[in-house]
Write a protein that holds these residues in place. Structure first.
Motif, PDB file in Angstrom:
ATOM      1  N   ILE A 141       0.698  -1.008  -0.044  1.00 16.82           N
ATOM      2  CA  ILE A 141       0.072  -0.204   0.041  1.00 16.82           C
ATOM      3  C   ILE A 141       0.809   1.134  -0.059  1.00 16.82           C
ATOM      4  CG2 ILE A 141      -1.644   1.490   1.400  1.00 16.82           C
ATOM      5  CD1 ILE A 141      -2.707  -1.191   2.204  1.00 16.82           C
ATOM      6  N   THR A 142       0.666   2.256  -0.903  1.00 19.54           N
ATOM      7  CA  THR A 142       1.383   3.590  -0.905  1.00 19.54           C
ATOM      8  C   THR A 142       0.665   4.467  -0.323  1.00 19.54           C
ATOM      9  OG1 THR A 142       2.561   2.552  -2.843  1.00 19.54           O
ATOM     10  CG2 THR A 142       2.696   5.018  -2.507  1.00 19.54           C
ATOM     11  N   VAL A 143       1.329   5.141   0.552  1.00 11.66           N
ATOM     12  CA  VAL A 143       0.624   6.453   1.239  1.00 11.66           C
ATOM     13  C   VAL A 143       1.536   7.727   1.006  1.00 11.66           C
ATOM     14  CG1 VAL A 143      -0.559   4.854   3.076  1.00 11.66           C
ATOM     15  CG2 VAL A 143       1.701   5.692   3.489  1.00 11.66           C
ATOM     16  N   GLU A 144       0.785   8.900   1.157  1.00  9.77           N
ATOM     17  CA  GLU A 144       1.620  10.028   1.224  1.00  9.77           C
ATOM     18  C   GLU A 144       1.790  10.400   2.601  1.00  9.77           C
ATOM     19  OE1 GLU A 144       0.887  13.741  -1.355  1.00  9.77           O
ATOM     20  OE2 GLU A 144      -0.058  14.103   0.650  1.00  9.77           O
ATOM     21  N   LYS A 145       3.104  10.979   2.903  1.00  9.55           N
ATOM     22  CA  LYS A 145       3.538  11.219   4.266  1.00  9.55           C
ATOM     23  C   LYS A 145       4.245  12.531   4.226  1.00  9.55           C
ATOM     24  CE  LYS A 145       2.938   7.643   7.625  1.00  9.55           C
ATOM     25  NZ  LYS A 145       3.268   7.440   9.068  1.00  9.55           N
ATOM     26  N   MET A 166       6.224   9.657  -0.872  1.00  5.02           N
ATOM     27  CA  MET A 166       5.495   8.742  -1.078  1.00  5.02           C
ATOM     28  C   MET A 166       6.079   7.477  -0.412  1.00  5.02           C
ATOM     29  SD  MET A 166       2.752  10.271  -2.413  1.00  5.02           S
ATOM     30  CE  MET A 166       2.014   8.797  -2.500  1.00  5.02           C
ATOM     31  N   THR A 168       5.690   3.082   0.477  1.00  3.86           N
ATOM     32  CA  THR A 168       5.075   1.622   0.218  1.00  3.86           C
ATOM     33  C   THR A 168       5.283   0.878   1.551  1.00  3.86           C
ATOM     34  OG1 THR A 168       5.025   2.238  -2.143  1.00  3.86           O
ATOM     35  CG2 THR A 168       4.581  -0.025  -1.204  1.00  3.86           C
ATOM     36  N   ASP A 194       1.653   4.302  11.402  1.00  2.00           N
ATOM     37  CA  ASP A 194       0.745   5.431  10.944  1.00  2.00           C
ATOM     38  C   ASP A 194       0.762   6.446  11.577  1.00  2.00           C
ATOM     39  OD1 ASP A 194      -0.366   4.568  12.890  1.00  2.00           O
ATOM     40  OD2 ASP A 194      -2.132   3.729  11.999  1.00  2.00           O
ATOM     41  N   GLN A 196       1.470  10.359  12.010  1.00  5.37           N
ATOM     42  CA  GLN A 196       1.656  11.262  11.303  1.00  5.37           C
ATOM     43  C   GLN A 196       3.228  11.831  11.568  1.00  5.37           C
ATOM     44  OE1 GLN A 196      -1.237  14.562  11.126  1.00  5.37           O
ATOM     45  NE2 GLN A 196       0.391  16.137  10.754  1.00  5.37           N
TER      46      GLN A 196
END
Length: 246
Positions: A141-145, A166, A168, A194, A196
Protein backbone atom coordinates in the motif's frame (compact mmCIF):
# COMPACT_ATOMS: atom_id res chain seq x y z
CA UNK A 1 46.03 14.34 5.32
CA UNK A 2 49.07 12.13 5.87
CA UNK A 3 48.29 8.45 6.23
CA UNK A 4 49.94 8.14 9.66
CA UNK A 5 47.94 11.06 11.02
CA UNK A 6 44.76 9.67 9.50
CA UNK A 7 45.39 6.33 11.21
CA UNK A 8 45.97 8.04 14.55
CA UNK A 9 42.70 9.93 14.12
CA UNK A 10 40.82 6.72 13.38
CA UNK A 11 42.35 4.92 16.35
CA UNK A 12 41.50 7.78 18.68
CA UNK A 13 37.86 7.65 17.61
CA UNK A 14 37.63 3.93 18.34
CA UNK A 15 39.59 4.12 21.59
CA UNK A 16 37.16 6.75 22.80
CA UNK A 17 34.72 3.89 23.29
CA UNK A 18 37.26 1.22 24.13
CA UNK A 19 36.78 -0.65 20.86
CA UNK A 20 39.38 -3.16 19.73
CA UNK A 21 40.60 -1.98 16.32
CA UNK A 22 42.30 -5.34 15.70
CA UNK A 23 38.90 -6.99 16.04
CA UNK A 24 37.47 -4.44 13.62
CA UNK A 25 40.12 -5.29 11.03
CA UNK A 26 39.42 -9.00 11.49
CA UNK A 27 35.70 -8.44 10.92
CA UNK A 28 36.37 -6.47 7.75
CA UNK A 29 38.91 -8.99 6.43
CA UNK A 30 36.61 -11.94 7.02
CA UNK A 31 33.52 -10.24 5.61
CA UNK A 32 35.42 -9.23 2.47
CA UNK A 33 35.77 -12.92 1.62
CA UNK A 34 31.98 -13.38 1.60
CA UNK A 35 30.89 -12.60 -1.94
CA UNK A 36 27.13 -12.59 -1.34
CA UNK A 37 26.17 -9.20 0.09
CA UNK A 38 23.26 -10.57 2.10
CA UNK A 39 25.40 -13.24 3.73
CA UNK A 40 28.04 -10.62 4.40
CA UNK A 41 25.43 -8.57 6.26
CA UNK A 42 24.37 -11.69 8.17
CA UNK A 43 27.95 -12.32 9.26
CA UNK A 44 28.72 -8.73 10.23
CA UNK A 45 25.47 -8.33 12.15
CA UNK A 46 26.07 -11.62 13.99
CA UNK A 47 29.26 -10.15 15.46
CA UNK A 48 27.12 -7.62 17.33
CA UNK A 49 24.66 -10.10 18.81
CA UNK A 50 24.22 -9.46 22.54
CA UNK A 51 25.76 -5.98 22.29
CA UNK A 52 23.79 -3.82 24.76
CA UNK A 53 21.01 -1.58 23.52
CA UNK A 54 21.33 2.13 24.20
CA UNK A 55 19.51 5.01 22.56
CA UNK A 56 20.78 8.53 21.94
CA UNK A 57 24.40 7.52 21.44
CA UNK A 58 24.88 10.13 18.72
CA UNK A 59 25.82 13.68 19.63
CA UNK A 60 24.50 16.79 18.03
CA UNK A 61 21.13 18.49 17.80
CA UNK A 62 19.73 21.77 16.57
CA UNK A 63 21.75 23.57 19.27
CA UNK A 64 24.85 21.35 19.56
CA UNK A 65 27.48 20.66 16.91
CA UNK A 66 27.38 17.18 15.38
CA UNK A 67 30.48 14.98 15.55
CA UNK A 68 31.05 11.56 14.05
CA UNK A 69 30.37 8.95 16.73
CA UNK A 70 31.59 5.37 16.35
CA UNK A 71 30.30 3.38 19.31
CA UNK A 72 30.36 -0.34 18.61
CA UNK A 73 29.92 -1.25 22.28
CA UNK A 74 26.29 -0.11 22.53
CA UNK A 75 23.74 0.91 19.91
CA UNK A 76 20.10 1.47 19.05
CA UNK A 77 18.18 -0.06 16.16
CA UNK A 78 19.23 2.61 13.68
CA UNK A 79 22.92 2.97 14.57
CA UNK A 80 23.10 -0.84 14.44
CA UNK A 81 22.13 -0.66 10.77
CA UNK A 82 24.54 2.24 10.19
CA UNK A 83 27.49 0.20 11.42
CA UNK A 84 26.52 -3.00 9.61
CA UNK A 85 25.99 -1.29 6.25
CA UNK A 86 29.18 0.77 6.55
CA UNK A 87 31.17 -2.37 7.38
CA UNK A 88 29.59 -4.22 4.45
CA UNK A 89 30.99 -1.60 2.10
CA UNK A 90 34.46 -1.48 3.65
CA UNK A 91 37.80 -3.09 2.88
CA UNK A 92 39.72 -1.40 5.72
CA UNK A 93 39.15 0.63 8.91
CA UNK A 94 39.82 3.78 6.86
CA UNK A 95 37.03 2.74 4.49
CA UNK A 96 34.72 2.09 7.42
CA UNK A 97 35.03 5.64 8.74
CA UNK A 98 34.40 7.16 5.31
CA UNK A 99 31.55 4.78 4.51
CA UNK A 100 29.90 5.45 7.86
CA UNK A 101 29.81 9.14 6.98
CA UNK A 102 28.13 8.33 3.67
CA UNK A 103 25.64 5.90 5.23
CA UNK A 104 24.67 8.15 8.15
CA UNK A 105 24.76 11.56 6.46
CA UNK A 106 23.61 13.02 3.16
CA UNK A 107 26.70 13.67 1.00
CA UNK A 108 28.88 12.50 3.90
CA UNK A 109 28.48 15.89 5.59
CA UNK A 110 28.70 15.42 9.36
CA UNK A 111 26.05 17.85 10.56
CA UNK A 112 22.79 17.39 12.44
CA UNK A 113 20.88 18.83 9.49
CA UNK A 114 22.49 16.35 7.08
CA UNK A 115 21.98 13.28 9.27
CA UNK A 116 19.63 10.63 7.88
CA UNK A 117 17.19 10.72 10.77
CA UNK A 118 14.52 8.57 9.11
CA UNK A 119 14.66 5.06 7.65
CA UNK A 120 13.46 6.15 4.21
CA UNK A 121 16.21 8.78 4.13
CA UNK A 122 18.41 5.86 3.14
CA UNK A 123 16.75 5.80 -0.29
CA UNK A 124 15.92 9.48 -0.76
CA UNK A 125 19.34 10.80 -1.75
CA UNK A 126 21.13 10.63 -5.07
CA UNK A 127 23.83 8.17 -4.00
CA UNK A 128 22.43 5.25 -2.04
CA UNK A 129 23.89 1.85 -1.28
CA UNK A 130 20.40 0.33 -0.88
CA UNK A 131 17.11 0.43 -2.76
CA UNK A 132 13.48 0.23 -1.68
CA UNK A 133 12.05 -3.08 -2.94
CA UNK A 134 8.75 -2.80 -1.06
CA UNK A 135 6.83 -1.71 -4.21
CA UNK A 136 7.99 -4.94 -5.89
CA UNK A 137 6.41 -7.13 -3.21
CA UNK A 138 2.76 -8.28 -3.32
CA UNK A 139 0.19 -6.59 -1.11
CA UNK A 140 1.86 -3.21 -0.81
CA UNK A 141 0.00 0.00 0.00
CA UNK A 142 1.38 3.42 -0.94
CA UNK A 143 0.62 6.43 1.23
CA UNK A 144 1.61 10.08 1.22
CA UNK A 145 3.47 11.26 4.30
CA UNK A 146 5.04 14.50 5.41
CA UNK A 147 8.10 13.13 7.15
CA UNK A 148 8.99 14.99 10.37
CA UNK A 149 5.68 16.88 10.58
CA UNK A 150 4.15 15.91 13.91
CA UNK A 151 1.23 18.32 13.72
CA UNK A 152 0.24 21.45 11.84
CA UNK A 153 2.63 23.69 13.74
CA UNK A 154 5.11 21.20 15.19
CA UNK A 155 7.82 18.89 13.87
CA UNK A 156 9.26 15.79 15.52
CA UNK A 157 12.76 17.23 15.11
CA UNK A 158 12.82 20.96 15.72
CA UNK A 159 14.52 23.31 13.28
CA UNK A 160 14.46 20.64 10.58
CA UNK A 161 12.00 20.82 7.67
CA UNK A 162 9.35 18.27 6.86
CA UNK A 163 9.43 16.44 3.53
CA UNK A 164 6.57 15.02 1.47
CA UNK A 165 7.32 11.41 0.61
CA UNK A 166 5.36 8.56 -0.97
CA UNK A 167 5.89 5.46 1.15
CA UNK A 168 4.96 1.90 0.28
CA UNK A 169 4.59 -0.67 3.04
CA UNK A 170 3.33 -4.24 3.36
CA UNK A 171 0.48 -4.35 5.91
CA UNK A 172 0.84 -7.18 8.40
CA UNK A 173 -2.50 -8.64 7.28
CA UNK A 174 -1.11 -8.87 3.72
CA UNK A 175 2.12 -10.51 4.83
CA UNK A 176 2.06 -14.19 3.85
CA UNK A 177 4.29 -17.02 2.65
CA UNK A 178 4.50 -15.48 -0.83
CA UNK A 179 5.99 -12.28 0.60
CA UNK A 180 8.23 -14.21 2.98
CA UNK A 181 9.72 -16.24 0.12
CA UNK A 182 10.72 -13.04 -1.67
CA UNK A 183 12.70 -11.68 1.26
CA UNK A 184 16.44 -12.27 1.30
CA UNK A 185 18.94 -12.54 4.10
CA UNK A 186 20.42 -9.11 4.68
CA UNK A 187 17.30 -7.14 3.76
CA UNK A 188 16.87 -4.08 5.96
CA UNK A 189 13.45 -3.98 7.59
CA UNK A 190 11.58 -0.93 8.85
CA UNK A 191 8.50 -1.29 11.07
CA UNK A 192 5.92 0.95 9.43
CA UNK A 193 3.87 3.31 11.59
CA UNK A 194 0.78 5.32 10.77
CA UNK A 195 1.85 8.08 13.16
CA UNK A 196 1.88 11.41 11.40
CA UNK A 197 5.34 12.48 10.30
CA UNK A 198 7.10 9.17 10.95
CA UNK A 199 7.90 6.35 8.55
CA UNK A 200 9.00 3.60 10.97
CA UNK A 201 9.34 3.01 14.70
CA UNK A 202 11.93 0.22 14.59
CA UNK A 203 14.53 -1.20 12.21
CA UNK A 204 16.33 -4.50 11.84
CA UNK A 205 17.75 -7.07 9.45
CA UNK A 206 15.98 -10.06 7.92
CA UNK A 207 17.91 -13.27 8.55
CA UNK A 208 17.13 -16.69 7.08
CA UNK A 209 19.17 -19.63 8.34
CA UNK A 210 18.77 -23.28 9.32
CA UNK A 211 16.75 -22.20 12.34
CA UNK A 212 14.14 -20.29 10.34
CA UNK A 213 13.48 -16.61 9.61
CA UNK A 214 14.32 -13.89 12.11
CA UNK A 215 14.45 -10.15 12.64
CA UNK A 216 17.89 -9.26 13.98
CA UNK A 217 17.85 -5.90 15.69
CA UNK A 218 19.04 -3.80 18.59
CA UNK A 219 15.93 -4.25 20.69
CA UNK A 220 14.78 -1.86 23.42
CA UNK A 221 12.54 -4.68 24.70
CA UNK A 222 15.38 -7.16 25.19
CA UNK A 223 18.00 -4.41 25.71
CA UNK A 224 20.49 -6.00 23.32
CA UNK A 225 21.05 -7.05 19.72
CA UNK A 226 19.08 -10.24 19.31
CA UNK A 227 17.11 -12.43 16.88
CA UNK A 228 13.32 -12.68 17.05
CA UNK A 229 11.02 -14.93 14.98
CA UNK A 230 10.18 -12.86 11.92
CA UNK A 231 6.59 -13.88 11.24
CA UNK A 232 5.69 -13.50 14.90
CA UNK A 233 7.20 -10.03 14.86
CA UNK A 234 5.38 -8.91 11.70
CA UNK A 235 2.06 -10.18 13.04
CA UNK A 236 2.41 -7.78 15.95
CA UNK A 237 3.09 -4.58 13.99
CA UNK A 238 1.31 -2.37 11.46
CA UNK A 239 3.48 -3.42 8.54
CA UNK A 240 7.00 -3.41 7.10
CA UNK A 241 9.18 -1.53 4.63
CA UNK A 242 11.98 -3.49 2.94
CA UNK A 243 15.28 -2.08 1.68
CA UNK A 244 17.88 -4.20 -0.10
CA UNK A 245 21.55 -3.61 -0.83
CA UNK A 246 22.42 -2.81 -4.42
Amino acid sequence: MKKSFKLILILSVFCLFGFDTVKLSNIINKSAKITDSGERIAYISSVFKNVPYKDNTLTGNSDEKEVLVINLKEMDCFTFLDYVEALRLSASPDDFVMNLKEVRYFNGEVTYKSRKHFFTDWVSGEQNSVKDITPELPGGITVEKFINRKSKNKNWLKNLPHTMRMITYIPSEKFDKDVLRLLQTGDYIGTYTDKQGLDVTHTGIFIRNEGGEFLRSASSKFMKVTDYPFEKYVNGVKGIIVLRNK
